[in-house]
Write an enzyme that holds these catalytic residues in place. Structure first.
Site, short mmCIF file in Angstrom:
data_model
loop_
_atom_site.label_atom_id
_atom_site.label_comp_id
_atom_site.label_asym_id
_atom_site.label_seq_id
_atom_site.Cartn_x
_atom_site.Cartn_y
_atom_site.Cartn_z
CB ILE A 288 2.48 -6.94 -32.35
CG1 ILE A 288 2.16 -6.80 -30.86
CG2 ILE A 288 1.26 -6.59 -33.20
CD1 ILE A 288 0.99 -7.63 -30.37
CE LYS A 289 3.00 -13.81 -38.05
NZ LYS A 289 2.68 -15.23 -38.39
CB ILE A 290 1.95 -5.67 -38.43
CG1 ILE A 290 1.54 -5.40 -36.98
CG2 ILE A 290 1.29 -4.67 -39.36
CD1 ILE A 290 1.99 -4.04 -36.46
#
Length: 316
Positions: free
Chosen positions: A124-126
């Protein structure tokens, strides 16, 4: 041996694209996407049916839900081609909301699981804001792995290491862009190439710090402008590379050796660095480049999210 095959001997090669039909020719281990790449892909005629089908299946659902389902559709298509992981990004408009980022990330993971995807194959890219890093820390504790993006400073990398996130994506090319623009007519391309490139220097510092202190977070150089930046970071844990540059690596037979060395980093005399929130915010504020590029990156990804929403409305 071409340079791409040579690079694969000591670095995990990742394809940075939403155009999954280009993946097979380069045989990357992993792939990364972001709102801008997905927006670019869905505007191509060959991906219009995928967009239209997703929208048709989502009648009555919220816009957020439709976008997440579209991102997961692309992610699943990518995972059918590559053996490793895909990175899927949380809406950049949530970059300063820890709770909302966690909720959105968990929903994306639920959608992948509903498609039978092992969550270990999803990152998950944040955005690497303080709130984003805290969200990633909580997600990692829940078994959801993260990729902290829009990373431009050593302070961001240190905080990500403290949070034990899975992976970080320092942006080589955007750091280079900032310094080149600041220098103006005084910029010397030859003097700032290779190991002297400001983006390369940033990733090298982060890599050496992580390896010296035994920090398990993976370092994935991202956002490349030229082959010299890539070859100067050979040996980095991972490098995510756009198809255009992957093709240039394939076309080159120039010798390639590792530039980064984990064992050498362990023997370096490096100071321990840790941050609390106040110290981190001050360190980021002191770094004009990182402050400007982080804000600019969030705005750009948020703007592309809005454009994607408009495309969805138009196709419905």
């Amino acid at each position: 041996m071409n340079q791409l095959d040579a690079l694969k001997q000591f670095t995990t090669v990742v394809a940075d694209t939403g155009d999954f039909k280009q993946l097979a020719q380069f045989q990357p281990q992993d792939a990364t996407t972001n709102p801008s790449l997905i927006l670019k892909a869905v505007q191509q005629p060959e991906y219009a049916p995928l967009l239209q089908d997703t929208v048709a299946r989502c009648k009555g659902r919220t816009m957020d839900d439709i976008i997440d389902r579209l991102l997961v559709r692309f992610g699943c298509e990518i995972l059918a081609i590559i053996p490793g992981r895909v990175s899927t990004e949380v809406d950049a408009r949530l970059s300063f909301d820890t709770y909302a980022s966690i909720t959105r990330a968990e929903r994306i993971i639920d959608l992948y699981q509903a498609e039978g995807i092992d969550i270990d194959r999803v990152l998950i890219k944040i955005a690497a804001t303080w709130e984003g890093i805290k969200a990633a820390e909580k997600l990692e504790q829940r078994g959801i792995h993260t990729n902290l993006t829009l990373l431009f400073s050593f302070a961001q990398a240190v905080a990500c290491g403290q949070a034990r996130v899975q992976l970080i994506s320092p942006f080589v090319g955007r750091i280079y862009d900032w310094h080149k623009k600041q220098a103006g007519a005084h910029w010397d391309e030859a003097a700032a190439a290779g190991a002297n490139d400001p983006g390369v220097r940033s990733v090298t510092q982060i890599y050496n710090h992580y390896k010296h202190f035994g920090i398990a977070t993976e370092v994935m150089g991202a956002s490349f402008r030229n082959l010299g930046q890539i070859t100067a970071l050979a040996g980095c844990d991972l490098l995510t590379i756009a198809p255009e540059l992957l093709a240039r690596l394939v076309a080159s037979a120039a010798p390639l050796q590792p530039a980064l060395d984990a064992e050498a980093a362990k023997g370096m005399a490096l100071p321990a660095v840790n941050y609390d929130e106040a110290g981190w915010r001050y360190a980021l504020n002191e770094d004009a480049m990182a402050t400007e590029k982080l804000a600019e990156g969030i705005r750009a990804f948020a703007a592309d999210a809005v454009k994607l929403e408009q495309l969805i409305l138009a196709s419905g």
